[in-house]
Each structure stands twice: as C-alpha cells, then as structure tokens.
Design an enzyme around this catalytic site. Structure first.
Site, short mmCIF file in Angstrom:
data_model
loop_
_atom_site.label_atom_id
_atom_site.label_comp_id
_atom_site.label_asym_id
_atom_site.label_seq_id
_atom_site.Cartn_x
_atom_site.Cartn_y
_atom_site.Cartn_z
N ASP A 148 34.86 57.78 94.92
CA ASP A 148 35.09 58.47 93.66
C ASP A 148 34.07 58.01 92.62
OD1 ASP A 148 36.62 59.71 91.36
OD2 ASP A 148 38.10 59.99 92.94
N HIS A 222 38.00 59.05 86.50
CA HIS A 222 38.60 59.76 87.64
C HIS A 222 38.91 58.79 88.79
CE1 HIS A 222 38.77 62.70 90.99
NE2 HIS A 222 39.10 63.57 90.07
N SER A 559 42.98 66.57 92.84
CA SER A 559 42.48 65.19 92.82
C SER A 559 43.62 64.20 92.69
CB SER A 559 41.53 64.98 91.63
OG SER A 559 40.24 65.44 91.93
#
Length: 774
Positions: A148, A222, A559
C-alpha cells in the site's frame, strides 16, 4: 480565485481513478518502464540477487541497440517466487524482448489505483460464544503483508504491548530513511520496506540513469488505515473527533504486520507491486493484502496484470492474496482482480450511520448524511439560498444549480447556506464544496439523486447531503418563505441501522470481464464509513478549532473491505496453521452470511435483492468459518488448467508451473466451470441443449465419520440436480466428488442465481451459483 483553481485541479486529479496507463501505440524511441515476466522460479533454480541481475543484463544486451551500459536501465529484479525484471525500454526493444524464448510477456509498467471499529463487532453478531472463544487463544504468529502507501508506525494501532517475540521464520527487514528508523519497527510492526521514486535522468547523450529516494513512512494515510483494519492492536476510545467512538482493532489484534510501500498519491507502479509481492513471499508472510487494482475499463489479461502474476506465484508458495474488487459500481462487468487464485472482496455497509440534520426556519428537520465537524451555533438560523438563484452573470442555470467552478456569484451566497444539486457528473462533491466554501458561504446542502450511502467528509465546513424527497421539500420551503433560513447540525453517530449489511453502491459488480465462468467477486465485507488508524493530518479546514489532529479517520471503499477479509483469513490461519490458501478461502465463502440483521435476504443500495454478482458468496462470518465442515481445495494444478482452458499456450502455462505440467488436449473455455472452486458459474447454458454438468470435490475437515445431505435453492424454471445427493466420509475417505446438473429449458433468459447446501445437521456448506440461460 487562482488559489481555488489550483486546489480544484488537485482535487479533480485525486477524485478521478488512477488509470491503467500504457504507452502510445505508435513507435516511441524514448525509453519507458516495462515489466518483463519470465515465469516460475522452481525450488531448485531460484537465483540470488547477483545471478538474477547478471542473467537479466545478458538478456537486455542481446536485444538492445543502445551502446551504453544496460545496468542503469534495470529498475527491479524478480527472482524468488517468479522470474523477471522491470527496465527502461524503447517500444522496439520491448517488442524484440517479447519474442525471446525465455519471456512470457512484456508490458508497459501500469499505474494502478488505490481502491479507497464497529465493523469487526458487527461481523461477530450471531457468532456463538464457543466460536468467539477461539479468538482468545490463537497463534499470534500470523504475518500479514500490506502492499500500500506505507505505514505510520507511531499509531497506537501498531503498539506491540502484550505481543510475543518476532517469529524466527521471519526473514524480512525494517528499512531506514531520514524519517524512519529501525526502532520504529517492533514485535507488532515487524517489517517495513519501500521502493523509492524512480526518476529518469538524461546526461545529454541520450543515456539514462535512475535514482531512488523515499521512506517506508505513509504520507497518504491509505496504507495505515488498511493495515490497522486488517491486524491493528486494540485501541480503546478510538474515534474521529468523537464520531464512531469505540474500541478500534483488526480482525486478529495479535497479528504481525509487514508494510511494503508501493504507492504514492500519484498511484501504484505495477513493477513495484510485483517487487513488493516477491519480497513479501521471500520474507515469510502468510497473507498479502492489496487494496489496489486497475480501472475496470482497462483490464489487462492475466499474463499482463502484475497483481495477477504475483498472486499466482504467491498461491504456488502457499501465500493467500486478498484484493479489493474495485469502486466502479453499481454497473455490471466492473469487478477487477478476478483471477481465481485471488480472493476478491466486495464492500458492504455496517449497522452504523453518520448523520447531519438540516433544520429549516419553519422548524422542520430533515435527515442528511455527512461527516462534518461544523461549529455553527445550533440555536441560530442562517439565510438559505438555492445556487440556481445565485448564478454568476452569463452562467447557465444548470451549471449554477450544480455548483460548478465559476458558476456562482459570491456576493449572493456569502454568509448563507447554499443548496446545490448533483446531476452533472463533471462536478464531484469535493469540487462543489470547494466552490461554495471559496464563495464564503456559511454551509452547503447537496441534493443527490444517487444516495450511495457513503458519508462525505467536509471537515469543519458545514455540509450535509439529502435525498431528492427531502430536497424537494427544502426547495419548496425556499420558494414559499419570505426569508428562508436553515441550520446544518454537526454530524452524530447513529447505531443499529437496518437493514445491514447492504451492498455499497460503489462496490464493483460481476460478472468478470475476462471470464464469466468464475464467479466474482468472491465475498463481501464492511467497506462503508470504516474507522481505522490514519496519519495525523493538519490540512486547513480539516481539524476543529482547539483540537489536535486525529489519529484515526473514517474511509470508504473496497480498499476497506479487503483488509476485513484479510483479517478474517488471519483468524482462520491462527487456528488452522496447516490449512492451504484455498481451504481458508473456501471456509469463508461457504459459511458466509446471506441474510441481514432483519433476517431477510441481503439487499443492494437500491434496496433490491442482491445477487452473487454483487455479494459473491455473502458477508464474511469469521468465527463460523473456523468450523466449516467441508472445504473445496483448489490446487495449483486447477489454476494451471484454468489458464489452459482460457486459451494460453502450452509453453506459457508450463513456464508458470513449478512442476511438469501439460494442458489437456480438450482445453475450451466452458471447462472453466469445472475448476474446483467454492462457487459455480456457467456463462452460457443453452436452453435448447442438454443439461450442463459440473463436477466438484469436497474435503472433510470436520468429524471423521460424517454424512452430508444436499439441498438446492434454485429459481423457478431452472432444474438443478445433485448426484449423489448424499455423501459419506470415513477415516479413509476424506474427499468425495459429486456432480451438479443444470437444465434451463423452462428458465427465464439471463442470469439465474441460487445455491446448493450440504448439511450434516451441524455444519451448512453453501455453494452459490450463477447460470446464464440463453
């Protein structure tokens, strides 16, 4: 205004999907990054770094017409789980390489997109106390690799308090940078890698060199969010400025986390993702979690898709790969990461909502959806105006109503609450709020025809979104009141929402674009308004006055669903260490929940009955999956057969195998339905032909002496028969095969959905099916 335009340009870029980028079709003499895939690395011939680099240099030298050293053109080497490299190549060089006997595929390095508390408690609802008790005494040696945007190691979600020593089998590293030290890793966060920013530098002679810089530290948020969702430690009283307050945790808080930073705000390089996957396998992770994918419009085939390539070889080496299915819903044929060896996640809501009400001057109150940290005085009312009535000179009314850039006269909206509508796809919610806020408005009410259930985070700017029914009544009030006023209340958390879960509107739908004979997505998990760790952000307008930046945030997307599935898989792996990836996947699919908290069948965001093309097998039920009774074991041989059936050559398929393998002579696409998968999909059932028979084999992981009886739930007109309809397991008979026949002579055209369930009175093993009758 200039500053606004710059901000708008930034947000327009961030709001659009990061597209799957390839080079131009015309011949281009300027070197570009390419991925060169060369197949499997068998146990006996895995190369070390030096040997791999030497062989790659020799291969480049054999095709290159450039005279300078090719070493500077090489970007990454893959040599542990699979063979290959990435390099700066011209189109002609890439074309020559693609014809080399040792090369399976050469493709431009794609840029992929990120598919971006209460959720785990919600998933435990209905689980027995006996099942949940397994959670308190698992192995804490499960290692999750998160590929990520990196990690924020100071987050309390990565505290190693109470966590045992790092497993001896761990071979990874904690890479240092100017803002990241080895001491940032601990017994919880056991590894952190980054791959730098590769930049091409010309020396004036046409030769290129590359330099790398970077850090494992997350600058986007994220990666920190997904990592803490999958395996974060217990953090009491976690919230986003008081919203969604509770105990934040991952699926298995004792899980170890290894972070692989492959993405930035600009996207995720496919060649870097491949390198991260190769490293993660070599380091010793059990599960790889990837909340990344291509655009559904530009899906590559399996030999040109870096995630599919890396995941295939991870599966060969016993590592489960979980991926997000994409955020391009609610249209059909939008799901991505659809290779059968990938565990593909769809997104759902949970039983919590974040609401911000609108109070009109006449006392009427309307429920809205938003995350706003407004400080408007609750007892006060502010002038209310429709953006249509505040249009700038020479601006079409429709542009003003949609609050598009340059469409509003700021003198008519300053100090007022502005009503915008959402009928123009060119203006995202983020753009509308920036336009209204820049015009010095007091707040904004968005009337949206498409309520997708995802609360928009407007920071401290007062904002809420209402449906068209409430919007009509608000507009009617404006037209009838002499001095219309309103207030937008700060967001509050509302629990016990029903029905839940529902399929998120944005969640990409099946069937798969590359093949419809594998049912995708596989499973559904929470992905709407998920509270998890984040990097502390102090952007203007994001932090309420007098408060410190939050250590947590609320995000939505597949996600967020992906790490929930990863965490659920970690729970199973912690109890069943010897289970293969496909056994874990099967257990979660065949025990998935197919009813909501009202006890009724799952629905989508339009409140219609959801199909397996939206939910996969259903919503994950991690603790029920600990004891599935039977599992479907999908082997590497099954996946190689799939590649044969879909049309890849014998040369390519055998090069991907780590053992000798030959494609069957009769390799046709319809045989994909016979791959031993935990769901069934048939893309073409001829109503005028004979019944279609598919085979399956189940393995008993429950009591030794067991008898299971089949039951079928099929739509009217579709005849489904199971042979045999009763199967017995004994000490020397752990695996049993059976056939399922589908006859569509009386069935309606199009996809028909149903399920087959095997039951022994204690376990229910449910297989969903999708059959397209033509």
């Amino acid at each position: 205004m200039a500053s606004l335009l710059l901000l708008l340009e930034s947000f327009i870029f961030l709001s659009l999907p990061w597209l799957f980028i390839s080079s131009a079709t015309s011949s281009n003499p300027i070197p570009q990054p390419y991925v060169v895939y060369m197949g499997s690395s068998s146990n006996g011939d895995r190369e070390d770094v030096e040997a791999a680099e030497l062989s790659h240099l020799q291969l480049l030298s054999s095709i290159s017409s450039r005279q300078e050293s090719q070493q500077m053109s090489l970007l990454h080497h893959y040599f542990h789980a699979f063979r290959g490299f990435s390099a700066m190549l011209t189109e002609s060089e890439a074309s020559r390489l693609s014809g080399h006997d040792k090369v399976l595929s050469v493709f431009p390095d794609p840029v992929l997109q990120l598919h971006t508390t209460r959720s785990w408690d919600f998933l435990e609802v209905g689980s027995s106390e006996q099942a949940r008790s397994q959670y308190h005494h698992p192995s804490n040696d499960v290692i999750i690799g998160i590929i990520d945007t990196g990690i924020w190691p100071e987050s309390p979600s990565f505290s190693d308090e109470g966590v045992d020593e790092v497993p001896q089998r761990w071979k990874g590293t904690c890479m240092e940078a100017s803002d990241f030290k080895k001491s940032n890793c601990n017994r919880k966060l056991i590894g952190a890698r980054y791959y730098g920013i590769q930049s091409s530098i010309s020396n004036g002679t046409g030769a290129e060199s590359t330099k790398a810089s970077g850090s494992p530290r997350d600058s986007v948020g994220h990666g920190t969010h997904t990592a803490s969702t999958a395996g974060g430690s217990l953090v009491a009283n976690a919230s986003y400025y008081g919203l969604a307050k509770g105990t934040a945790r991952g699926g298995l808080p004792s899980t170890r986390i290894a972070s692989y930073k492959a993405c930035t705000e600009e996207g995720c390089s496919g060649s870097v993702i491949l390198k991260a996957m190769d490293d993660a396998i070599k380091d010793g992770v059990d599960i790889i979690s990837i909340s990344i994918g291509s655009s559904s419009i530009f899906q590559a085939d399996y030999l040109h898709d870096p995630i599919a390539i890396g995941a295939f070889h991870a599966e060969q080496m016993g590592v489960l790969v979980v991926c997000s299915g994409g955020n391009d819903g609610p249209d059909s044929y939008t799901v991505v990461n659809t290779a059968p060896w990938i565990f593909t996640a769809a997104a759902s809501s949970i039983d919590r909502d974040l609401q911000s009400a609108v109070v009109l001057g006449n006392g009427r109150t309307f429920k809205g959806s938003a995350i706003n940290l407004s400080n408007l005085t609750r007892s006060k009312k502010y002038p209310l105006v429709s953006a249509k009535n505040a249009a700038a000179n020479f601006t079409p009314a429709d542009e003003a109503r949609n609050c598009l850039p340059g469409s509003i006269d700021r003198t008519k909206v300053a100090g007022k609450i502005v009503i915008c509508i959402d009928t123009d796809p060119m203006g995202s919610t983020r753009i509308k709020t920036l336009v209204v806020e820049d015009a010095k408005a007091k707040g904004m009410i968005l009337i949206s025809e498409n309520q997708n259930g995802v609360p928009f985070d407007s920071g401290v700017f007062p904002f809420t979104q209402v449906d068209h029914v409430a919007g009509y009544k608000i507009l009617k009030y404006i037209s009838s009141a002499k001095y219309p006023t309103a207030n937008i209340l700060e967001t509050t958390t509302v629990s016990d929402q029903r029905p839940a879960p529902t399929v998120a509107s944005f969640s990409s739908r099946g069937p798969g674009d590359l093949t419809e004979n594998i049912l995708k997505p596989d499973i559904m998990a929470p992905g709407v308004a998920i509270l998890a760790a984040d990097i502390p952000k102090n952007d203007p307008g994001s932090v309420p006055f007098g408060k410190k930046p939050s250590k947590f945030s609320i995000k939505s997307g597949t996600s967020m669903a992906c790490p929930h599935v990863t965490g659920a898989a970690a729970i199973i792996k912690s109890v069943h260490r010897g289970w293969s990836s496909s056994m874990i996947k099967s257990a979660l699919m065949t025990t998935a929940t197919f009813v909501n908290n009202e006890g009724k069948p799952l629905k989508n965001s339009s409140r219609s009955l959801a199909s397996p093309h939206e939910t996969g097998a259903g919503e994950i039920s991690p603790y029920r999956a600990l004891h599935p009774g039977l599992v479907f074991e999908t082997t590497t041989k099954d996946y190689l057969m799939f590649l044969c059936y879909i049309g890849y050559s014998q040369k390519n398929v055998s090069s991907m195998a780590s053992f000798k393998f030959r494609c069957p002579e009769n390799s046709v696409g319809e045989l994909i339905s016979d791959v031993n998968y935990p769901s069934i999909s048939i893309s073409n059932l001829n109503r005028h032909g004979s019944a279609r028979v598919v085979a399956r084999t189940v393995t008993n992981v429950g009591p030794v002496n067991s008898t299971y009886v089949a039951s079928v739930d099929s739509p009217m007109g579709l005849t489904v028969k199971v042979n045999p309809s009763k199967i017995d397991f004994r000490q020397n008979a752990r695996r049993v095969s059976y056939n399922v026949s589908f006859d569509g002579k009386e069935a309606p055209g199009g996809y028909n959905f149903g399920s087959l369930t095997w039951s022994d009175g204690r376990h229910s093993v449910r297989t969903v099916f999708a059959v397209n009758v033509k």
